[in-house]
Design a protein around this motif. Structure first.
Motif, PDB file in Angstrom:
ATOM      1  N   GLY A   1     -10.332 -43.013  37.146  1.00  0.00           N
ATOM      2  CA  GLY A   1     -10.891 -41.796  36.564  1.00  0.00           C
ATOM      3  C   GLY A   1     -11.971 -41.154  37.386  1.00  0.00           C
ATOM      4  O   GLY A   1     -12.382 -40.020  37.117  1.00  0.00           O
ATOM      5  N   LEU A   2     -12.469 -41.869  38.404  1.00  0.00           N
ATOM      6  CA  LEU A   2     -13.517 -41.338  39.274  1.00  0.00           C
ATOM      7  C   LEU A   2     -13.076 -41.201  40.721  1.00  0.00           C
ATOM      8  O   LEU A   2     -13.760 -40.556  41.512  1.00  0.00           O
ATOM      9  CB  LEU A   2     -14.761 -42.244  39.230  1.00  0.00           C
ATOM     10  N   GLY A   3     -11.959 -41.816  41.081  1.00  0.00           N
ATOM     11  CA  GLY A   3     -11.520 -41.762  42.465  1.00  0.00           C
ATOM     12  C   GLY A   3     -12.350 -42.664  43.348  1.00  0.00           C
ATOM     13  O   GLY A   3     -12.739 -43.769  42.947  1.00  0.00           O
ATOM     14  N   CYS A   4     -12.667 -42.196  44.545  1.00  0.00           N
ATOM     15  CA  CYS A   4     -13.331 -43.030  45.547  1.00  0.00           C
ATOM     16  C   CYS A   4     -14.672 -42.434  45.955  1.00  0.00           C
ATOM     17  O   CYS A   4     -14.802 -41.226  46.124  1.00  0.00           O
ATOM     18  CB  CYS A   4     -12.434 -43.169  46.779  1.00  0.00           C
ATOM     19  N   THR A   5     -15.648 -43.323  46.140  1.00  0.00           N
ATOM     20  CA  THR A   5     -17.000 -42.901  46.503  1.00  0.00           C
ATOM     21  C   THR A   5     -17.525 -43.791  47.615  1.00  0.00           C
ATOM     22  O   THR A   5     -17.477 -45.022  47.506  1.00  0.00           O
ATOM     23  CB  THR A   5     -17.939 -42.998  45.283  1.00  0.00           C
ATOM     24  N   LEU A   6     -18.033 -43.178  48.668  1.00  0.00           N
ATOM     25  CA  LEU A   6     -18.701 -43.917  49.733  1.00  0.00           C
ATOM     26  C   LEU A   6     -20.085 -44.332  49.261  1.00  0.00           C
ATOM     27  O   LEU A   6     -20.845 -43.519  48.735  1.00  0.00           O
ATOM     28  CB  LEU A   6     -18.840 -43.056  50.988  1.00  0.00           C
ATOM     29  N   ALA A   7     -20.425 -45.606  49.451  1.00  0.00           N
ATOM     30  CA  ALA A   7     -21.729 -46.086  49.007  1.00  0.00           C
ATOM     31  C   ALA A   7     -22.024 -47.426  49.662  1.00  0.00           C
ATOM     32  O   ALA A   7     -21.128 -48.102  50.173  1.00  0.00           O
ATOM     33  CB  ALA A   7     -21.771 -46.221  47.489  1.00  0.00           C
ATOM     34  N   ASP A   8     -23.306 -47.822  49.619  1.00  0.00           N
ATOM     35  CA  ASP A   8     -23.699 -49.131  50.141  1.00  0.00           C
ATOM     36  C   ASP A   8     -23.299 -50.247  49.192  1.00  0.00           C
ATOM     37  O   ASP A   8     -23.103 -51.389  49.602  1.00  0.00           O
ATOM     38  CB  ASP A   8     -25.208 -49.170  50.375  1.00  0.00           C
ATOM     39  N   ALA A   9     -23.201 -49.917  47.900  1.00  0.00           N
ATOM     40  CA  ALA A   9     -22.761 -50.870  46.872  1.00  0.00           C
ATOM     41  C   ALA A   9     -22.029 -50.072  45.804  1.00  0.00           C
ATOM     42  O   ALA A   9     -22.174 -48.857  45.720  1.00  0.00           O
ATOM     43  CB  ALA A   9     -23.953 -51.610  46.273  1.00  0.00           C
ATOM     44  N   ARG A  10     -21.254 -50.755  44.976  1.00  0.00           N
ATOM     45  CA  ARG A  10     -20.474 -50.038  43.973  1.00  0.00           C
ATOM     46  C   ARG A  10     -21.395 -49.242  43.041  1.00  0.00           C
ATOM     47  O   ARG A  10     -22.266 -49.809  42.375  1.00  0.00           O
ATOM     48  CB  ARG A  10     -19.628 -51.011  43.159  1.00  0.00           C
ATOM     49  N   PRO A  11     -21.198 -47.924  42.948  1.00  0.00           N
ATOM     50  CA  PRO A  11     -22.031 -47.109  42.066  1.00  0.00           C
ATOM     51  C   PRO A  11     -21.782 -47.446  40.595  1.00  0.00           C
ATOM     52  O   PRO A  11     -20.647 -47.728  40.201  1.00  0.00           O
ATOM     53  CB  PRO A  11     -21.580 -45.671  42.373  1.00  0.00           C
ATOM     54  N   GLU A  12     -22.830 -47.420  39.799  1.00  0.00           N
ATOM     55  CA  GLU A  12     -22.704 -47.669  38.366  1.00  0.00           C
ATOM     56  C   GLU A  12     -22.557 -46.318  37.662  1.00  0.00           C
ATOM     57  O   GLU A  12     -23.526 -45.720  37.185  1.00  0.00           O
ATOM     58  CB  GLU A  12     -23.916 -48.437  37.850  1.00  0.00           C
ATOM     59  N   LEU A  13     -21.320 -45.836  37.608  1.00  0.00           N
ATOM     60  CA  LEU A  13     -21.023 -44.527  37.036  1.00  0.00           C
ATOM     61  C   LEU A  13     -20.005 -44.679  35.914  1.00  0.00           C
ATOM     62  O   LEU A  13     -19.122 -45.535  35.975  1.00  0.00           O
ATOM     63  CB  LEU A  13     -20.468 -43.584  38.112  1.00  0.00           C
ATOM     64  N   THR A  14     -20.128 -43.845  34.900  1.00  0.00           N
ATOM     65  CA  THR A  14     -19.206 -43.872  33.767  1.00  0.00           C
ATOM     66  C   THR A  14     -18.088 -42.875  33.989  1.00  0.00           C
ATOM     67  O   THR A  14     -18.342 -41.687  34.235  1.00  0.00           O
ATOM     68  CB  THR A  14     -19.941 -43.541  32.459  1.00  0.00           C
ATOM     69  N   ALA A  15     -16.875 -43.340  33.890  1.00  0.00           N
ATOM     70  CA  ALA A  15     -15.726 -42.464  34.107  1.00  0.00           C
ATOM     71  C   ALA A  15     -15.472 -41.603  32.873  1.00  0.00           C
ATOM     72  O   ALA A  15     -15.675 -42.046  31.740  1.00  0.00           O
ATOM     73  CB  ALA A  15     -14.480 -43.286  34.426  1.00  0.00           C
ATOM     74  N   PRO A  16     -15.014 -40.360  33.058  1.00  0.00           N
ATOM     75  CA  PRO A  16     -14.650 -39.521  31.916  1.00  0.00           C
ATOM     76  C   PRO A  16     -13.454 -40.099  31.177  1.00  0.00           C
ATOM     77  O   PRO A  16     -12.669 -40.877  31.734  1.00  0.00           O
ATOM     78  CB  PRO A  16     -14.289 -38.179  32.577  1.00  0.00           C
ATOM     79  N   ASP A  17     -13.295 -39.711  29.930  1.00  0.00           N
ATOM     80  CA  ASP A  17     -12.106 -40.107  29.181  1.00  0.00           C
ATOM     81  C   ASP A  17     -10.869 -39.481  29.818  1.00  0.00           C
ATOM     82  O   ASP A  17     -10.928 -38.351  30.327  1.00  0.00           O
ATOM     83  CB  ASP A  17     -12.209 -39.654  27.730  1.00  0.00           C
ATOM     84  N   PRO A  18      -9.746 -40.184  29.790  1.00  0.00           N
ATOM     85  CA  PRO A  18      -8.518 -39.617  30.371  1.00  0.00           C
ATOM     86  C   PRO A  18      -8.122 -38.318  29.660  1.00  0.00           C
ATOM     87  O   PRO A  18      -8.342 -38.155  28.457  1.00  0.00           O
ATOM     88  CB  PRO A  18      -7.475 -40.718  30.126  1.00  0.00           C
ATOM     89  N   VAL A  19      -7.541 -37.407  30.431  1.00  0.00           N
ATOM     90  CA  VAL A  19      -7.080 -36.135  29.886  1.00  0.00           C
ATOM     91  C   VAL A  19      -5.649 -36.301  29.394  1.00  0.00           C
ATOM     92  O   VAL A  19      -4.814 -36.895  30.067  1.00  0.00           O
ATOM     93  CB  VAL A  19      -7.142 -35.026  30.967  1.00  0.00           C
TER      94      VAL A  19
ATOM     95  N   ILE B   1      -8.601 -35.305  38.720  1.00  0.00           N
ATOM     96  CA  ILE B   1      -9.882 -35.997  38.741  1.00  0.00           C
ATOM     97  C   ILE B   1     -10.757 -35.321  39.791  1.00  0.00           C
ATOM     98  O   ILE B   1     -10.271 -34.615  40.669  1.00  0.00           O
ATOM     99  CB  ILE B   1      -9.757 -37.495  39.096  1.00  0.00           C
ATOM    100  N   ILE B   2     -12.057 -35.517  39.674  1.00  0.00           N
ATOM    101  CA  ILE B   2     -12.979 -35.092  40.717  1.00  0.00           C
ATOM    102  C   ILE B   2     -13.861 -36.274  41.058  1.00  0.00           C
ATOM    103  O   ILE B   2     -14.368 -36.981  40.172  1.00  0.00           O
ATOM    104  CB  ILE B   2     -13.821 -33.873  40.302  1.00  0.00           C
ATOM    105  N   GLU B   3     -14.035 -36.513  42.350  1.00  0.00           N
ATOM    106  CA  GLU B   3     -14.787 -37.675  42.814  1.00  0.00           C
ATOM    107  C   GLU B   3     -16.277 -37.348  42.903  1.00  0.00           C
ATOM    108  O   GLU B   3     -16.661 -36.258  43.336  1.00  0.00           O
ATOM    109  CB  GLU B   3     -14.267 -38.112  44.182  1.00  0.00           C
ATOM    110  N   PRO B   4     -17.127 -38.278  42.500  1.00  0.00           N
ATOM    111  CA  PRO B   4     -18.574 -38.095  42.599  1.00  0.00           C
ATOM    112  C   PRO B   4     -19.127 -38.691  43.892  1.00  0.00           C
ATOM    113  O   PRO B   4     -18.455 -39.478  44.570  1.00  0.00           O
ATOM    114  CB  PRO B   4     -19.092 -38.874  41.396  1.00  0.00           C
ATOM    115  N   ASP B   5     -20.370 -38.327  44.209  1.00  0.00           N
ATOM    116  CA  ASP B   5     -21.062 -39.011  45.288  1.00  0.00           C
ATOM    117  C   ASP B   5     -21.742 -40.249  44.724  1.00  0.00           C
ATOM    118  O   ASP B   5     -21.652 -40.541  43.516  1.00  0.00           O
ATOM    119  CB  ASP B   5     -22.045 -38.073  46.003  1.00  0.00           C
ATOM    120  N   ALA B   6     -22.424 -40.997  45.563  1.00  0.00           N
ATOM    121  CA  ALA B   6     -23.017 -42.268  45.136  1.00  0.00           C
ATOM    122  C   ALA B   6     -24.126 -42.083  44.113  1.00  0.00           C
ATOM    123  O   ALA B   6     -24.465 -43.010  43.375  1.00  0.00           O
ATOM    124  CB  ALA B   6     -23.551 -43.023  46.355  1.00  0.00           C
ATOM    125  N   ASP B   7     -24.691 -40.857  44.047  1.00  0.00           N
ATOM    126  CA  ASP B   7     -25.772 -40.573  43.115  1.00  0.00           C
ATOM    127  C   ASP B   7     -25.255 -40.050  41.776  1.00  0.00           C
ATOM    128  O   ASP B   7     -26.033 -39.795  40.866  1.00  0.00           O
ATOM    129  CB  ASP B   7     -26.730 -39.551  43.743  1.00  0.00           C
TER     130      ASP B   7
END
Length: 446
Positions: A91-109, A311-317
């Motif tokens: 639901g979030l795709g792929c994000t470049l980061a130093d460690a896995r980002p703690e992000l909440t994915a949107p509900d599926p459409v 889907i749209i991918e977020p950055d690490a922030d």
């Protein structure tokens, strides 16, 4: 003496690596994100990522490993240097980061049912259309043998006429369910999402003082300036190692903040310069004003249109990369184009102000280096009345993305044409999309 020479050599090599490291990280970041998204978002085969790397002297030295179970992809130079990792989340795709980002994915459409005026199933063209000519027009978009010697690389064409898919074709390895990256077509999605926030009174296009960090002349930048790429902020959009665009995408945890930190090169509202950084700033402002997180485009665009694949991918922030990273199937990109064709109305509901599509596809009198860029849409008729693409009707407008992504909308022909592919190095004016649209219109008698 030998030890001294070895020491000098080690120091020299270390210095050279430190100097080149940002450039190398750009390359490994591109490779890691590309491999992660192509395999884990688009679901293509393990050999596919290599086919989606643009020509670059660094490519032969890249080493990329995919751990699908862990959802991580790591790329480096020769397996040792400039290591970058992309993290995949459903639901979030792929994000470049130093460690896995703690992000909440949107509900599926949920997939839309019934919103298309004539349904999503592929059918024949109208009675006055020429099926053979329509098929030939679409097939021609896949033909190779371009005079430049470059591969055209078309991967999908979808034609929607009078609210119905009348033709589509996919390259080998792709089908109607394969997500494809829109690149900068994501900007047009962002512009339409902004229209929803404006209609709801969350944001006004005349708002200024947009960011706390802008406590200087940048405080004069308005939402309209960001929408029309006339913020005045310095930016280099060339996809080369070390430019602002590649540094933002592959080296920065907070892409919008990086873009917002650029100095002014022009007074706000006086000069139009195409900038992915500007769109990411706009997206940050939209998220801040709306209070939405990673779910923003899902709630404003994907859900109401039934774009279940999008889907749209977020950055690490956690900021959405609204300039570049919307993925969807070509049919869902066609849904988006149909929404614009209908003036922002969908399934009987006007989701943006009735004037929004017209306003954002109209040019304003400002000095520009981007002929035909309106407000996160491209238009065919220039301010001087000439046509960028004489083969297409004057009222055509489109979303445009890197490597040949297009959603072309032609109101006078009640037409949407989606073309997606991988065509690095072939200028947009040589892709032949204008010829495709011309021939489709002729075949449909539109």
């Amino acid at each position: 003496m030998l030890l001294v020479l070895l020491g000098v050599l080690v120091v020299a090599l270390g210095g050279a690596y430190l100097y080149a490291r940002p450039l190398l990280l750009t390359g490994t970041g591109y490779a890691a994100h590309n491999a992660c998204a192509v395999q884990l978002v688009a679901g293509r085969d393990a050999a596919a990522p290599a086919r989606d790397l643009p020509p670059n002297p660094l490519v032969p030295y890249l080493r990329t490993s995919v751990d699908a179970e862990e959802g991580t992809v790591t790329s480096s130079v020769l397996g040792l240097l400039a290591r970058q990792t992309a993290y995949h989340a459903e639901g979030l795709g792929c994000t470049l980061a130093d460690a896995r980002p703690e992000l909440t994915a949107p509900d599926p459409v949920e997939a839309g049912e019934g919103e298309w005026p004539a349904g999503e199933a592929v059918g024949p063209p109208p009675a006055d259309g020429d099926v053979a000519a329509l098929t030939a027009a679409v097939d021609a978009a896949f033909a190779e043998g371009h005079p430049s010697g470059l591969e055209v690389g078309t991967r999908a064409v979808v034609v929607v006429h009078e609210g119905r898919i009348v033709a589509e074709r996919y390259a080998a390895g792709f089908d109607a369910s394969t997500r494809q990256l829109g690149w900068s077509m994501s900007k047009s999605v962002t512009g339409m999402a902004l229209g929803r926030l404006v209609a709801d009174g969350v944001i006004d296009v005349d708002d200024a003082g947009l960011l706390e960090a802008w406590d200087d002349e940048r405080a004069d930048i308005t939402v309209e300036d960001l929408l029309r790429m006339s913020s005045g902020l310095s930016w280099d959009e060339a996809y080369d190692l070390g430019t602002e665009i590649t540094r933002m995408l592959y080296l920065e945890d907070d892409m919008g903040a990086f873009a917002a930190d650029q100095p002014l090169a022009h007074d706000p509202g006086t000069f139009q310069s195409y900038s992915s950084g500007t769109t990411n700033i706009l997206c940050d402002v939209m998220q801040q004003r709306s209070g939405m997180g990673t779910e923003m485009l899902h709630e404003l665009v994907f859900e109401p249109l039934g774009m279940a694949s999008a889907i749209i991918e977020p950055d690490a922030d956690g900021g959405l990369v609204c300039a570049s990273y919307v993925w969807a199937t070509p049919r869902d990109w066609a849904r988006f184009g149909l929404w614009a064709l209908q003036g922002g109305e969908w399934d009987g509901e006007q989701l943006v102000d009735e004037t929004w599509v017209g306003d954002t596809t109209s040019l304003v009198d400002v000095e520009t280096e981007e002929l035909g860029h309106a407000a996160h849409w491209w238009v065919n008729e220039t301010a001087q009345g000439s046509l960028r693409f004489p083969e297409m009707p004057a009222d055509a407008f489109w979303a445009s993305g890197h490597d040949g992504q297009r959603v072309v909308v032609v109101p006078s022909a009640d037409l949407v044409v989606v073309r997606q592919g991988f065509t690095p190095g072939l200028p947009g004016e040589e892709l032949g999309i204008d010829v495709l649209v011309r021939d489709v219109i002729a075949a449909l008698g539109a």
